[in-house]
Motif scaffolding. Structure first.
Motif, PDB file in Angstrom:
ATOM      1  N   THR A  38     -10.199   4.272  -3.789  1.00 56.22           N
ATOM      2  CA  THR A  38     -11.086   5.325  -4.293  1.00 56.22           C
ATOM      3  C   THR A  38     -10.804   6.664  -3.614  1.00 56.22           C
ATOM      4  OG1 THR A  38     -12.794   4.642  -2.697  1.00 56.22           O
ATOM      5  CG2 THR A  38     -12.937   3.730  -4.930  1.00 56.22           C
ATOM      6  N   GLU A  39     -10.399   6.611  -2.326  1.00 52.41           N
ATOM      7  CA  GLU A  39     -10.067   7.847  -1.619  1.00 52.41           C
ATOM      8  C   GLU A  39      -8.795   8.477  -2.177  1.00 52.41           C
ATOM      9  OE1 GLU A  39     -11.567   9.671   1.436  1.00 52.41           O
ATOM     10  OE2 GLU A  39     -12.926   8.939  -0.125  1.00 52.41           O
ATOM     11  N   THR A  40      -7.764   7.682  -2.373  1.00 53.14           N
ATOM     12  CA  THR A  40      -6.512   8.246  -2.904  1.00 53.14           C
ATOM     13  C   THR A  40      -6.708   8.796  -4.320  1.00 53.14           C
ATOM     14  OG1 THR A  40      -5.876   6.011  -3.632  1.00 53.14           O
ATOM     15  CG2 THR A  40      -5.021   6.784  -1.503  1.00 53.14           C
ATOM     16  N   GLU A  41      -7.525   8.130  -5.109  1.00 55.33           N
ATOM     17  CA  GLU A  41      -7.819   8.630  -6.455  1.00 55.33           C
ATOM     18  C   GLU A  41      -8.558   9.958  -6.377  1.00 55.33           C
ATOM     19  OE1 GLU A  41      -8.105   9.161 -10.454  1.00 55.33           O
ATOM     20  OE2 GLU A  41      -6.844   7.743  -9.344  1.00 55.33           O
ATOM     21  N   ALA A  42      -9.501  10.073  -5.424  1.00 55.70           N
ATOM     22  CA  ALA A  42     -10.243  11.326  -5.264  1.00 55.70           C
ATOM     23  C   ALA A  42      -9.315  12.448  -4.819  1.00 55.70           C
ATOM     24  CB  ALA A  42     -11.367  11.127  -4.251  1.00 55.70           C
ATOM     25  N   VAL A  43      -8.361  12.142  -3.909  1.00 56.55           N
ATOM     26  CA  VAL A  43      -7.401  13.157  -3.461  1.00 56.55           C
ATOM     27  C   VAL A  43      -6.579  13.658  -4.646  1.00 56.55           C
ATOM     28  CG1 VAL A  43      -5.299  13.520  -2.104  1.00 56.55           C
ATOM     29  CG2 VAL A  43      -7.273  12.357  -1.071  1.00 56.55           C
ATOM     30  N   ARG A  44      -6.089  12.757  -5.480  1.00 60.22           N
ATOM     31  CA  ARG A  44      -5.266  13.178  -6.641  1.00 60.22           C
ATOM     32  C   ARG A  44      -6.079  14.040  -7.620  1.00 60.22           C
ATOM     33  NH1 ARG A  44      -3.258   7.850  -6.003  1.00 60.22           N
ATOM     34  NH2 ARG A  44      -4.639   7.068  -7.656  1.00 60.22           N
ATOM     35  N   PHE A 100       3.185  12.632  -3.228  1.00 57.90           N
ATOM     36  CA  PHE A 100       3.997  13.359  -4.210  1.00 57.90           C
ATOM     37  C   PHE A 100       3.133  14.371  -4.961  1.00 57.90           C
ATOM     38  CE2 PHE A 100       5.553  13.934  -8.529  1.00 57.90           C
ATOM     39  CZ  PHE A 100       6.849  14.355  -8.288  1.00 57.90           C
ATOM     40  N   ALA A 101       1.936  13.973  -5.346  1.00 57.55           N
ATOM     41  CA  ALA A 101       1.052  14.886  -6.055  1.00 57.55           C
ATOM     42  C   ALA A 101       0.702  16.093  -5.191  1.00 57.55           C
ATOM     43  CB  ALA A 101      -0.229  14.154  -6.481  1.00 57.55           C
ATOM     44  N   ILE A 102       0.470  15.853  -3.885  1.00 57.41           N
ATOM     45  CA  ILE A 102       0.138  16.962  -2.977  1.00 57.41           C
ATOM     46  C   ILE A 102       1.325  17.903  -2.832  1.00 57.41           C
ATOM     47  CG2 ILE A 102      -0.482  17.558  -0.608  1.00 57.41           C
ATOM     48  CD1 ILE A 102      -2.025  14.899  -0.472  1.00 57.41           C
ATOM     49  N   ARG A 103       2.544  17.346  -2.583  1.00 59.86           N
ATOM     50  CA  ARG A 103       3.727  18.193  -2.397  1.00 59.86           C
ATOM     51  C   ARG A 103       4.026  19.010  -3.658  1.00 59.86           C
ATOM     52  NH1 ARG A 103       5.745  13.531   0.397  1.00 59.86           N
ATOM     53  NH2 ARG A 103       6.807  12.857  -1.505  1.00 59.86           N
ATOM     54  N   ASP A 104       3.855  18.408  -4.808  1.00 60.26           N
ATOM     55  CA  ASP A 104       4.124  19.126  -6.054  1.00 60.26           C
ATOM     56  C   ASP A 104       3.172  20.310  -6.200  1.00 60.26           C
ATOM     57  OD1 ASP A 104       5.701  19.168  -8.483  1.00 60.26           O
ATOM     58  OD2 ASP A 104       3.845  18.693  -9.556  1.00 60.26           O
ATOM     59  N   ALA A 105       1.925  20.122  -5.826  1.00 54.54           N
ATOM     60  CA  ALA A 105       0.950  21.209  -5.901  1.00 54.54           C
ATOM     61  C   ALA A 105       1.267  22.296  -4.875  1.00 54.54           C
ATOM     62  CB  ALA A 105      -0.459  20.662  -5.663  1.00 54.54           C
ATOM     63  N   VAL A 135      -4.422  16.641   2.374  1.00 51.94           N
ATOM     64  CA  VAL A 135      -3.473  15.975   3.278  1.00 51.94           C
ATOM     65  C   VAL A 135      -4.236  15.216   4.359  1.00 51.94           C
ATOM     66  CG1 VAL A 135      -1.668  16.347   5.000  1.00 51.94           C
ATOM     67  CG2 VAL A 135      -1.626  17.636   2.843  1.00 51.94           C
ATOM     68  N   ALA A 136      -5.226  15.879   4.948  1.00 45.96           N
ATOM     69  CA  ALA A 136      -6.005  15.244   6.014  1.00 45.96           C
ATOM     70  C   ALA A 136      -6.791  14.047   5.481  1.00 45.96           C
ATOM     71  CB  ALA A 136      -6.955  16.272   6.629  1.00 45.96           C
ATOM     72  N   ARG A 137      -7.311  14.178   4.275  1.00 47.68           N
ATOM     73  CA  ARG A 137      -8.099  13.075   3.695  1.00 47.68           C
ATOM     74  C   ARG A 137      -7.216  11.861   3.420  1.00 47.68           C
ATOM     75  NH1 ARG A 137     -12.130  13.710  -1.578  1.00 47.68           N
ATOM     76  NH2 ARG A 137     -13.163  11.652  -1.370  1.00 47.68           N
ATOM     77  N   LEU A 138      -5.988  12.107   2.983  1.00 43.80           N
ATOM     78  CA  LEU A 138      -5.064  10.992   2.747  1.00 43.80           C
ATOM     79  C   LEU A 138      -4.746  10.286   4.062  1.00 43.80           C
ATOM     80  CD1 LEU A 138      -3.162   9.314   1.012  1.00 43.80           C
ATOM     81  CD2 LEU A 138      -1.414  11.113   1.301  1.00 43.80           C
ATOM     82  N   GLU A 139      -4.530  11.038   5.118  1.00 39.14           N
ATOM     83  CA  GLU A 139      -4.211  10.420   6.415  1.00 39.14           C
ATOM     84  C   GLU A 139      -5.366   9.553   6.902  1.00 39.14           C
ATOM     85  OE1 GLU A 139      -1.286  10.410   7.708  1.00 39.14           O
ATOM     86  OE2 GLU A 139      -0.574  11.700   6.071  1.00 39.14           O
ATOM     87  N   PRO A 196       0.816  -1.226   0.000  1.00 38.45           N
ATOM     88  CA  PRO A 196       0.000   0.000   0.000  1.00 38.45           C
ATOM     89  C   PRO A 196       0.841   1.265   0.000  1.00 38.45           C
ATOM     90  CG  PRO A 196      -0.025  -1.047   2.161  1.00 38.45           C
ATOM     91  CD  PRO A 196       0.652  -1.999   1.244  1.00 38.45           C
ATOM     92  N   GLN A 197       2.110   1.157   0.416  1.00 42.60           N
ATOM     93  CA  GLN A 197       2.953   2.336   0.512  1.00 42.60           C
ATOM     94  C   GLN A 197       3.152   2.999  -0.856  1.00 42.60           C
ATOM     95  OE1 GLN A 197       3.707   3.271   3.561  1.00 42.60           O
ATOM     96  NE2 GLN A 197       4.577   5.202   2.755  1.00 42.60           N
ATOM     97  N   GLN A 198       3.168   2.214  -1.910  1.00 40.94           N
ATOM     98  CA  GLN A 198       3.359   2.778  -3.255  1.00 40.94           C
ATOM     99  C   GLN A 198       2.215   3.737  -3.605  1.00 40.94           C
ATOM    100  OE1 GLN A 198       3.885  -0.209  -6.243  1.00 40.94           O
ATOM    101  NE2 GLN A 198       4.104   1.255  -7.903  1.00 40.94           N
ATOM    102  N   GLU A 199       0.997   3.346  -3.274  1.00 40.30           N
ATOM    103  CA  GLU A 199      -0.157   4.214  -3.551  1.00 40.30           C
ATOM    104  C   GLU A 199      -0.121   5.454  -2.665  1.00 40.30           C
ATOM    105  OE1 GLU A 199      -3.902   5.178  -5.414  1.00 40.30           O
ATOM    106  OE2 GLU A 199      -2.277   3.797  -5.910  1.00 40.30           O
ATOM    107  N   ILE A 200       0.331   5.268  -1.420  1.00 40.28           N
ATOM    108  CA  ILE A 200       0.412   6.410  -0.493  1.00 40.28           C
ATOM    109  C   ILE A 200       1.426   7.434  -0.994  1.00 40.28           C
ATOM    110  CG2 ILE A 200       1.075   7.102   1.853  1.00 40.28           C
ATOM    111  CD1 ILE A 200       0.039   4.326   2.779  1.00 40.28           C
TER     112      ILE A 200
END
Length: 461
Positions: free
Chosen positions: A437-443, A387-392, A415-419, A378-382
């Motif tokens: 589905t949550e990580t996809e929504a965050v991206r 990375f997408a958040i930090r880049d933004a 950030v909070a939603r990912l946690e 799961p760490q790969q998806e995290i």
């Protein structure tokens, strides 16, 4: 303008004076060109069979001036008459082609000028009829009156001629437009005839290849009355209407010709699509049979939330393939009966059914692969999402000491939603699908922020 039937006697009177005036001028010029002895030998030229008595002094001088005024008035009369005749041709050309308010106004104005021309022509003819300048006993006072009336008539004729010339100068744009349309008329009608002939030849060739093309034949037959109207000419139907009709015939005939020429290719294309879609339906039947084993594995290894939305896929896929096969059979019948539009529409329906079935069948296998990957690591998806958040965040801070709240707030929420999504992986039975589905929504949220930042900065530069 006075109707032609009413003006005919009046014109005859005017033209009688044309012959009289022109003849007098011609006789005068002839006599001036003869030697003196020859002039003396033809006294009948001055009096009908006798010799005119010669009056000296003022009477003869007034007679000569009156005759000159008469000749000048005659010249002005015939200049006006010629200009009116020439301009009438232009007006008739405009009226035949142009139905705009400007064209109708030009016709009305020309009719008004025609009435003025009739008035001054009548004044001129009356002045000529009122005075016989060849009388032997013509008095100086009578000659003077004749000269005055004839000069007045000439001046009136000249003024109306100037108005007529000014009116003619203003007709330039209307006349140019009318002449342009007339110049287009014959070529347009000929192109329409040639287009119909080409369409007929293409249809004959298609039928020679065993293709019925009844719909194209009906469309071509419908153009028959239009060709009849074109052959009847613009005199009966009007120039603008005939030009429009010719353009419509050209467009429709070229469409029929194009479709007739493409018909053999279209028939072959429909045949190829039938074979291809039939093969694809068979392949989907095999793939549908493989969905149930995938669902069994999902049920065995993952929570209900990870697979329950896929439960109906096997039955739906089977029914969709069955429906596609029925439509294929209908398309084959339409192809055999050469109902090309029906065959094409049915094949489009089959393709849509197979596309949706393909997506549904693929979804089960894709789900299993995704869940296997996240269960294993799961760490790969995290990290991908972080990375997408930090880049933004870096983009939001570029050129600023503090980020714009409109950008910072959704990024902080992401950030909070990912946690929170990461905490879902804890426990004995993690909901991996909800995590994905949550990580996809965050991206997606982060990508939206990046797009807004770039648009805003692009607008300020």
């Amino acid at each position: 303008m006075v109707p032609r039937a009413q003006r005919q006697p009046h014109h005859s009177h005017r033209h009688g004076h044309r012959r009289r005036g022109v003849g007098a001028v011609r006789d005068t010029l002839t006599l001036l060109s003869l030697p003196l002895l020859a002039v003396l030998a033809v006294p009948a030229a001055f009096a009908g069979g006798g010799t005119r008595r010669w009056f000296g002094g003022r009477a003869e001088s007034q007679r000569a001036e009156a005759q000159a005024a008469k000749d000048d008035a005659a010249a002005a009369f015939y200049e006006l008459d010629t200009a009116q005749r020439d301009l009438r041709i232009s007006i008739e050309t405009i009226a035949a082609v142009d139905a705009t308010p400007a064209a109708r106004r030009a016709v009305t104005d020309f009719e008004a000028l025609g009435r003025r021309i009739d008035e001054v022509s009548h004044q001129y003819i009356s002045a000529v009829d009122a005075h016989d300048l060849d009388r032997d006993d013509l008095e100086a006072s009578a000659a003077s009156r004749a000269r005055g009336e004839l000069t007045t008539a000439k001046n009136e004729l000249g003024r109306v001629k100037q108005d007529l010339d000014h009116f003619a100068d203003g007709l330039g744009p209307l006349l140019g437009k009318a002449e342009t349309q007339l110049a287009r008329l014959a070529p347009a009608v000929e192109r329409a005839r040639q287009a119909l002939l080409a369409a007929s030849n293409a249809l004959d060739a298609a039928r020679g290849a065993g293709l019925e093309a009844d719909d194209l034949a009906a469309r071509l037959a419908a153009l028959g009355p239009e060709l009849t109207r074109l052959n009847q000419g613009a005199g009966q139907h009007g120039v603008p209407q005939t030009l429009d009709r010719a353009e419509r015939v050209i467009r429709e005939a070229e469409s029929v010709r194009t479709e007739a020429e493409r018909l053999p290719e279209r028939a072959a294309e429909i045949g190829h699509r039938l074979v291809s879609l039939r093969t694809r339906a068979q392949a989907l039947t095999t793939r549908t049979e493989q969905v149930e084993p995938v669902l069994s594995e999902l049920r065995r290894r993952f929570t209900v939330a990870c697979w329950q939305d896929l439960q109906a896929v096997p039955d739906q896929a089977t029914e969709s393939v069955r429906q596609a096969e029925r439509k294929l059979a209908e398309a084959q019948t339409a192809r055999d009966e050469q109902r090309w539009p029906d065959a094409t529409a049915l094949l489009s329906t089959v393709r849509a059914l197979l596309n949706s079935t393909d997506d549904a069948v693929s979804a089960a296998g894709d789900r299993l692969r995704q869940l296997n990957a996240v269960q294993k690591d799961p760490q790969q998806e995290i990290e991908r999402t972080r990375f997408a958040i930090r880049d933004a965040q870096r983009l939001a801070m570029t050129g600023r000491n503090t980020p714009d709240p409109q950008h910072a707030r959704p990024l902080d929420d992401s950030v909070a939603r990912l946690e929170r999504a990461i905490t879902m992986l804890e426990g004995r039975h993690p909901d991996y699908w909800h995590f994905l589905t949550e990580t996809e929504a965050v991206r997606q949220t982060v990508a939206g922020v990046v797009t807004r930042i770039r648009e805003e900065r692009g607008a300020t530069h």
